[in-house]
Design a protein around this motif. Structure first.
Motif, short mmCIF file in Angstrom:
data_model
loop_
_atom_site.label_atom_id
_atom_site.label_comp_id
_atom_site.label_asym_id
_atom_site.label_seq_id
_atom_site.Cartn_x
_atom_site.Cartn_y
_atom_site.Cartn_z
N GLU A 1 41.22 40.99 37.39
CA GLU A 1 40.35 40.85 36.22
C GLU A 1 39.71 39.47 36.20
O GLU A 1 40.34 38.47 36.55
N TYR B 1 53.43 34.82 39.02
CA TYR B 1 53.46 34.51 37.59
C TYR B 1 53.54 33.01 37.29
O TYR B 1 53.19 32.58 36.19
N THR C 1 42.27 35.61 44.86
CA THR C 1 41.66 36.24 43.69
C THR C 1 42.23 37.62 43.40
O THR C 1 41.69 38.35 42.57
N VAL D 1 43.91 39.33 41.44
CA VAL D 1 44.48 39.42 40.09
C VAL D 1 43.77 40.48 39.25
O VAL D 1 44.15 40.70 38.09
N ALA E 1 50.65 30.85 35.71
CA ALA E 1 50.31 31.13 34.31
C ALA E 1 51.34 30.61 33.32
O ALA E 1 51.13 30.71 32.11
N PHE F 1 41.05 31.76 34.53
CA PHE F 1 42.19 30.92 34.19
C PHE F 1 42.61 30.06 35.38
O PHE F 1 42.85 28.85 35.25
N LEU F 2 42.71 30.68 36.56
CA LEU F 2 43.11 29.92 37.75
C LEU F 2 42.11 28.82 38.06
O LEU F 2 42.49 27.70 38.42
N GLN G 1 41.46 36.40 34.49
CA GLN G 1 42.57 35.75 35.17
C GLN G 1 42.08 34.83 36.28
O GLN G 1 42.64 33.77 36.52
N GLY H 1 47.35 35.91 43.52
CA GLY H 1 47.09 34.91 42.50
C GLY H 1 48.22 33.94 42.29
O GLY H 1 48.27 33.26 41.25
#
Length: 337
Positions: A276, A235, A272, A274, A238, A282-283, A279, A232
């Motif tokens: 969940e 960090y 993908t 990640v 995000a 969000f991406l 998340q 993903g």
């Protein structure tokens, strides 16, 4: 309502295979140079890893076992790359170049026995820029590979180091995809327990490598690069607001970076992996469905055994977005119709 499975091919951009001949060759090389292989993690972690090898070995060795798993998972094509412990950046340049050639030719030959199911990603000896460029050309021009997988650092030096400028220039010229996969961690002393080297260290390594590619100007100088960052993207995706704020506030951050750092971040692609749906959502919302690709980290225990379930559980995706994530984006980057 859950979106339906993509009508197009489902392509896994993030999976691994070991090259047996290279493994044996480099065991001899380790003995010759007296290299000590580091033991990462606690005693419990190392014991889990040893026991897991019995489960992983058939999946690493046998393409028939792999194909059965792919069919069960609903994956049509794997963009398969070497296992990260086979980058061999620690080796002398001549040895590194030779083992990369062995790995790439074995991978191309093995996957060619199953037409339409695999898109092999090559490996190059990044410890020597000239050799890396030469092997990149061999992978693309002679073996027909559509991209590479590289580590997040080269024995502690950055993949955005100025000495690799010719490598990145040739990657862009050839239109090759580069998958950046984290390799170990450079701060292992603080990550020994709880498998932190994997569950935290990999994501941090992805963050650091991506930041260096942005702030060292690689993304500015080579705007057509196609770089996929696994896990993903770590960090950084995000928390992009922090690097943008620093760019506005400090001259030592904005030096050599003419545009907002997040504008370069949006040029990357993220898988993908990640775990969940929120998340993944969000991406998609932040970077676009056209910049998110299905990845499984097959065959490891930190992988996703049901990637289509994950994508199908992401709230608010329409069918067109599912199609892009499941395989459309990977097909575009890899140059498939």
């Amino acid at each position: 309502m859950r979106a339906q499975r993509s009508d197009g091919p489902v392509i896994d951009i993030h999976c691994h295979r070991e090259c047996g001949p290279a493994t044996e060759m480099m065991r001899v090389e380790e003995e010759r140079v007296g290299r000590v292989r580091l033991q990462y993690g606690s005693a419990v972690t190392r014991d889990v890893n040893r026991r897991q090898l019995e489960f992983l070995r058939p999946k690493m060795d046998s393409l028939e076992v792999r194909l059965a798993d792919m069919d069960r998972m609903g994956v049509d094509i794997q963009a398969v790359a070497v296992a990260v412990y086979q980058y061999y950046y620690w080796a002398e340049p001549e040895v590194g170049a030779r083992v990369c050639r062995i790995i790439n030719e074995e991978l191309a030959e093995a996957t060619s026995r199953h037409p339409g199911r695999f898109s092999p990603l090559g490996t190059v000896p990044l410890q020597d820029t000239g050799a890396a460029v030469a092997e990149l050309r061999h992978c693309v021009n002679e073996l027909g590979m559509r991209g590479l997988e590289i580590g997040s650092h080269v024995e502690g030096s950055e993949i955005a180091d100025p000495r690799l400028e010719d490598f990145w220039a040739e990657v862009e010229r050839l239109g090759a995809v580069v998958v950046v996969h984290t390799e170990g961690h450079t701060h292992k002393d603080r990550l020994q327990g709880h498998n932190f080297v994997n569950i935290i260290g990999h994501a941090f390594e992805a963050t650091l490598a991506t930041a260096h590619l942005i702030f060292n100007g690689v993304m500015e100088r080579w705007p057509q690069l196609k770089i996929v960052v696994v896990h993903g993207g770590g960090y950084l995706p995000a928390y992009a607001g922090r690097i943008d704020h620093a760019w506005r506030a400090r001259a030592d951050v904005s030096e050599g970076v003419p545009d907002l750092p997040s504008s370069y971040l949006k040029r990357f692609f993220f898988d993908t992996m990640v775990f969940e749906p929120a998340q993944v959502k969000f991406l998609v919302d932040k970077y676009g469905a056209d910049h998110v690709l299905l990845g499984t980290d097959y065959p490891y225990d930190m992988g996703d055994d049901d990637p289509l379930e994950l994508i199908g559980s992401v709230p608010g995706l329409d069918q067109a977005e599912v199609d892009l994530i499941a395989g459309g984006n990977a097909a575009r980057l890899l140059g498939y119709d």
